[in-house]
Design a protein around this motif. Structure first.
Motif, short mmCIF file in Angstrom:
data_model
loop_
_atom_site.label_atom_id
_atom_site.label_comp_id
_atom_site.label_asym_id
_atom_site.label_seq_id
_atom_site.Cartn_x
_atom_site.Cartn_y
_atom_site.Cartn_z
N TYR A 288 -83.72 -32.72 2.54
CA TYR A 288 -82.83 -34.12 2.69
C TYR A 288 -84.12 -35.34 2.51
O TYR A 288 -83.76 -36.17 1.74
CB TYR A 288 -82.10 -34.26 3.67
CG TYR A 288 -81.48 -35.45 3.84
CD1 TYR A 288 -80.10 -35.94 3.20
CD2 TYR A 288 -81.77 -36.42 4.65
CE1 TYR A 288 -79.49 -37.11 3.15
CE2 TYR A 288 -81.09 -37.94 4.83
CZ TYR A 288 -79.81 -37.98 3.99
OH TYR A 288 -79.35 -39.32 4.00
N VAL A 289 -85.07 -35.36 3.20
CA VAL A 289 -85.98 -36.29 3.25
C VAL A 289 -86.40 -36.38 1.66
O VAL A 289 -86.82 -37.38 1.10
CB VAL A 289 -87.17 -35.82 4.25
CG1 VAL A 289 -88.17 -36.93 3.89
CG2 VAL A 289 -86.61 -36.00 5.60
N GLN A 290 -86.86 -35.45 1.00
CA GLN A 290 -87.37 -35.20 -0.36
C GLN A 290 -86.52 -36.04 -1.21
O GLN A 290 -86.79 -36.81 -2.19
CB GLN A 290 -87.79 -33.87 -0.80
CG GLN A 290 -88.53 -33.76 -1.88
CD GLN A 290 -88.82 -32.28 -2.31
OE1 GLN A 290 -88.26 -31.42 -1.69
NE2 GLN A 290 -89.72 -32.32 -3.30
N ILE B 1 -84.08 -38.05 -0.61
CA ILE B 1 -84.15 -39.65 -0.24
C ILE B 1 -85.22 -40.41 -0.92
O ILE B 1 -85.06 -41.43 -1.28
CB ILE B 1 -83.94 -40.00 1.43
CG1 ILE B 1 -82.66 -39.41 1.95
CG2 ILE B 1 -84.15 -41.45 1.62
CD1 ILE B 1 -81.33 -40.00 1.30
N GLU B 2 -86.18 -39.71 -0.73
CA GLU B 2 -87.84 -39.90 -1.41
C GLU B 2 -87.57 -40.50 -2.82
O GLU B 2 -87.71 -41.26 -3.34
CB GLU B 2 -88.58 -39.46 -0.92
CG GLU B 2 -89.16 -39.43 0.39
CD GLU B 2 -90.11 -38.57 1.02
OE1 GLU B 2 -90.66 -37.50 0.13
OE2 GLU B 2 -90.67 -38.55 2.09
N GLN B 3 -87.00 -39.50 -3.42
CA GLN B 3 -86.76 -39.38 -4.97
C GLN B 3 -85.70 -40.40 -5.23
O GLN B 3 -85.96 -41.04 -6.25
CB GLN B 3 -86.12 -38.00 -5.53
CG GLN B 3 -85.90 -37.85 -6.92
CD GLN B 3 -85.97 -36.25 -7.35
OE1 GLN B 3 -86.03 -35.29 -6.38
NE2 GLN B 3 -85.59 -36.16 -8.48
N GLN C 97 -86.39 -47.74 -7.22
CA GLN C 97 -87.53 -48.73 -7.43
C GLN C 97 -87.83 -48.90 -8.89
O GLN C 97 -88.18 -50.06 -9.21
CB GLN C 97 -88.55 -48.30 -6.48
CG GLN C 97 -88.47 -48.50 -4.93
CD GLN C 97 -89.57 -47.81 -4.26
OE1 GLN C 97 -90.16 -47.05 -4.78
NE2 GLN C 97 -89.36 -48.17 -2.87
N PRO D 174 -86.85 -31.36 -7.42
CA PRO D 174 -87.39 -31.26 -6.25
C PRO D 174 -88.05 -30.11 -5.80
O PRO D 174 -87.66 -28.99 -6.11
CB PRO D 174 -86.16 -31.27 -4.99
CG PRO D 174 -85.06 -31.56 -5.74
CD PRO D 174 -85.26 -31.46 -7.40
N ALA E 258 -85.07 -43.07 -3.69
CA ALA E 258 -85.82 -44.37 -3.61
C ALA E 258 -86.61 -44.68 -4.88
O ALA E 258 -86.58 -45.78 -5.42
CB ALA E 258 -86.67 -44.17 -2.14
N ARG E 259 -87.45 -43.65 -5.25
CA ARG E 259 -88.24 -43.98 -6.53
C ARG E 259 -87.40 -44.26 -7.67
O ARG E 259 -87.92 -45.02 -8.47
CB ARG E 259 -88.94 -42.51 -6.73
CG ARG E 259 -90.26 -42.52 -5.88
CD ARG E 259 -91.14 -41.17 -6.29
NE ARG E 259 -90.53 -40.05 -6.48
CZ ARG E 259 -90.58 -39.18 -5.52
NH1 ARG E 259 -90.80 -39.33 -4.42
NH2 ARG E 259 -89.94 -37.95 -5.68
#
Length: 161
Positions: A108-110, A112-114, A120, A157, A116-117
């Motif tokens: 899940y953290v991964q 969310i990071e992806q 952005q 991922p 966000a990228r």
């Protein structure tokens, strides 16, 4: 041409706005009022206002259609993922559930990071889908025939170490 002098009373907010418009346009307040009055009294004024409203409604309709289209893509994407996930996932044995939860949190953290990228960078998955579909987007019968994903273009991922 002689002009008639009028003494009028207007709301303070309107007077302030009149001052701003006259200063911005570099004309007198009388010129702004004369143009507004001519527009209001013009027999074509109603047609012009109606045309402006119709143009704006057309723009809003197109925006609404795009929102509806994008929402449908998102709904179908989630539905397809849920169906896929429920079809391929196997129950986790009771002794491995804590490890599976930890792995799920890391994934899940991964995710969310992806996400966000992706945001952005200004990239839109919905836009990419529409670009992939191309002209078939206008014809729903062709969209089903041409649907598919380009797995090489997606970031996959990786498992956390």
């Amino acid at each position: 041409m002689t002009r008639a002098r009028l003494n009028i009373f207007i709301e303070p907010e309107h007077a302030k706005r009149l001052d701003q418009i006259a200063a911005h346009k570099g004309v007198s307040k009388s010129a702004v009022i004369a143009a507004a009055l001519a527009s209001f009294l013009s027999p074509d004024g109603e047609d012009q206002r109606e045309a402006a409203i119709a143009k704006r409604l057309d723009q809003l309709s197109r925006q609404f259609d795009r929102l509806e289209r994008d929402q449908n893509v998102l709904i179908e994407t989630v539905a397809l993922y849920v169906r896929y996930f429920l079809t391929v996932s196997i129950p986790v044995p009771e002794g491995q559930q804590e490890a599976a939860r930890a792995q799920g949190r890391a994934r899940y953290v991964q995710f969310i990071e992806q996400l966000a990228r992706q945001i952005q960078r200004g990239r839109s998955l919905v836009r990419e889908v529409h670009e992939d579909i191309g002209p078939a987007a206008a014809d729903p019968t062709q969209a089903d025939a041409q649907s598919g994903t380009d797995a090489d273009a997606m970031e996959v991922p990786r498992e956390p170490a």
